[in-house]
Design a protein around this motif. Structure first.
Motif, short mmCIF file in Angstrom:
data_model
loop_
_atom_site.label_atom_id
_atom_site.label_comp_id
_atom_site.label_asym_id
_atom_site.label_seq_id
_atom_site.Cartn_x
_atom_site.Cartn_y
_atom_site.Cartn_z
N ASN A 1 0.86 -1.00 0.00
CA ASN A 1 0.10 -0.05 -0.05
C ASN A 1 0.81 1.05 -0.10
OD1 ASN A 1 -2.38 1.21 -0.21
ND2 ASN A 1 -2.59 1.52 2.15
N ASN B 1 2.11 4.73 -1.64
CA ASN B 1 1.78 5.79 -2.36
C ASN B 1 2.81 6.17 -3.25
OD1 ASN B 1 3.07 7.53 -1.07
ND2 ASN B 1 1.25 8.18 0.36
N THR C 1 -4.31 4.77 -7.62
CA THR C 1 -5.30 4.51 -6.21
C THR C 1 -6.03 3.18 -6.35
OG1 THR C 1 -6.79 6.22 -7.42
CG2 THR C 1 -5.43 7.00 -5.73
N GLN C 2 -6.49 3.00 -7.74
CA GLN C 2 -7.21 1.76 -7.88
C GLN C 2 -6.41 0.51 -7.73
OE1 GLN C 2 -8.15 2.67 -12.08
NE2 GLN C 2 -10.24 2.62 -11.40
N ARG D 1 -3.88 0.73 -5.34
CA ARG D 1 -3.74 0.50 -3.89
C ARG D 1 -5.03 -0.03 -3.40
NH1 ARG D 1 -2.52 5.95 -1.44
NH2 ARG D 1 -2.20 4.62 0.32
N GLN D 2 -6.36 0.44 -3.66
CA GLN D 2 -7.63 0.09 -3.15
C GLN D 2 -7.66 -1.55 -3.46
OE1 GLN D 2 -10.54 2.49 -5.02
NE2 GLN D 2 -10.11 4.02 -3.62
#
Length: 146
Positions: A14, A16, A109-110, A112-113
């Motif tokens: 995770n 960023n 971000t997708q 990571r989600q």
């Protein structure tokens, strides 16, 4: 090759994008399998894809000069724009668009989600980077009820 490792760091740990671009070789201890983050310590022994991730780290370390000479940043991108550009090129190569259609692209971000969905956070003392639990049995016994 660094792009695949970067995607594993985003998905499995995770990370960023900013944290990924600031990661340095000093933060990765290959012999113990630990990755130091800003506030946590990742121990690869507790990760389900640890074999794949360790092989990728070893390959990238070897390409960067080996354990004695690898220094500085782990990933070659200067900023988020160059990282996103390489990521889009990789997506376009992996999933070529049909005629008249746009290429498939998943934003960071997708990814990571999806990683949070597939790798739920295990908040025990080892995955958080502590040697032993703070509230051990001895400490609990010293607490007095109010």
């Amino acid at each position: 090759m660094p792009l695949r490792l970067a995607l594993y760091f985003i998905y499995a740990f995770n990370f960023n994008a900013g944290e990924l671009l600031r990661l340095r070789w000093e933060h990765i201890n290959v012999s113990t399998g630990e990755i130091t983050r800003a506030r946590t310590l990742i121990q690869l022994a507790h990760v389900k894809d640890r074999g794949v991730i360790l092989r990728l780290i070893h390959r990238h370390l070897k390409a960067s000069g080996g354990p004695q000479f690898a220094a500085g940043r782990v990933f070659p991108w200067e900023d988020l724009l160059s990282f996103s550009h390489d990521l889009r090129k990789a997506w376009r190569f992996a999933f070529p668009p049909a005629d008249g259609e746009d290429a498939i692209y998943y934003h960071l971000t997708q990814i990571r989600q999806a990683g949070l969905r597939d790798n739920p956070l295990n908040l025990d003392h080892q995955t958080l980077g502590y040697a032993r639990p703070y509230w051990s049995g001895r400490r609990r016994s010293t607490l007095r009820e109010a």
